[in-house]
Design a protein around this motif. Structure first.
Motif, PDB file in Angstrom:
ATOM      1  N   HIS A   1       1.604 -59.095   6.889  1.00 44.21           N
ATOM      2  CA  HIS A   1       2.320 -57.907   6.435  1.00 44.21           C
ATOM      3  C   HIS A   1       2.489 -57.902   4.920  1.00 44.21           C
ATOM      4  O   HIS A   1       2.971 -56.932   4.352  1.00 44.21           O
TER       5      HIS A   1
ATOM      6  N   GLU B   1      -0.202 -53.469   6.678  1.00 42.89           N
ATOM      7  CA  GLU B   1       1.093 -52.984   7.157  1.00 42.89           C
ATOM      8  C   GLU B   1       1.051 -51.473   7.406  1.00 42.89           C
ATOM      9  O   GLU B   1       1.514 -50.987   8.441  1.00 42.89           O
TER      10      GLU B   1
ATOM     11  N   GLU C   1      -1.062 -50.663  10.502  1.00 43.45           N
ATOM     12  CA  GLU C   1      -0.343 -50.965  11.742  1.00 43.45           C
ATOM     13  C   GLU C   1       0.707 -49.895  12.042  1.00 43.45           C
ATOM     14  O   GLU C   1       0.823 -49.424  13.183  1.00 43.45           O
TER      15      GLU C   1
END
Length: 97
Positions: free
Chosen positions: A70, A76, A79
């Motif tokens: 992340h 990030e 996702e």
């Protein structure tokens, strides 16, 4: 490509103070002094992956998501967009007929 970390942000700040422009490649950073990012649209990448999972799956079920780190803003964002698109496009319960 670098992780979005305070040490990296400090390095970008130092380069900016020295008059050296900084661009990121492939994964953006949150450092406000960077001039921009040369990359694909990570939000669209995540939404496209969700579309593909929805179209290629055989029905209702769980989906596993694996993220390398992340600290890479691109991963990030991808996702988050993937999860958001699945919630919108493929709710947990199938529509009744």
């Amino acid at each position: 490509v670098a992780v979005d970390h305070p040490h990296v942000t400090a390095a970008i700040e130092a380069l900016h103070a020295a008059g050296k422009p900084v661009f990121t490649l492939l994964s953006d950073l949150s450092a406000p002094q960077r001039l921009g990012c040369v990359s694909i649209d990570n939000r669209q990448r995540g939404r496209t992956a969700a579309w593909a999972v929805r179209r290629l799956s055989s029905g209702v079920g769980d989906v596993g998501v694996f993220v390398g780190s992340h600290r890479y803003q691109g991963q990030e964002i991808s996702e988050m967009a993937f999860r958001s698109a699945l919630r919108e496009q493929a709710p947990a319960t199938p529509p009744s007929s």
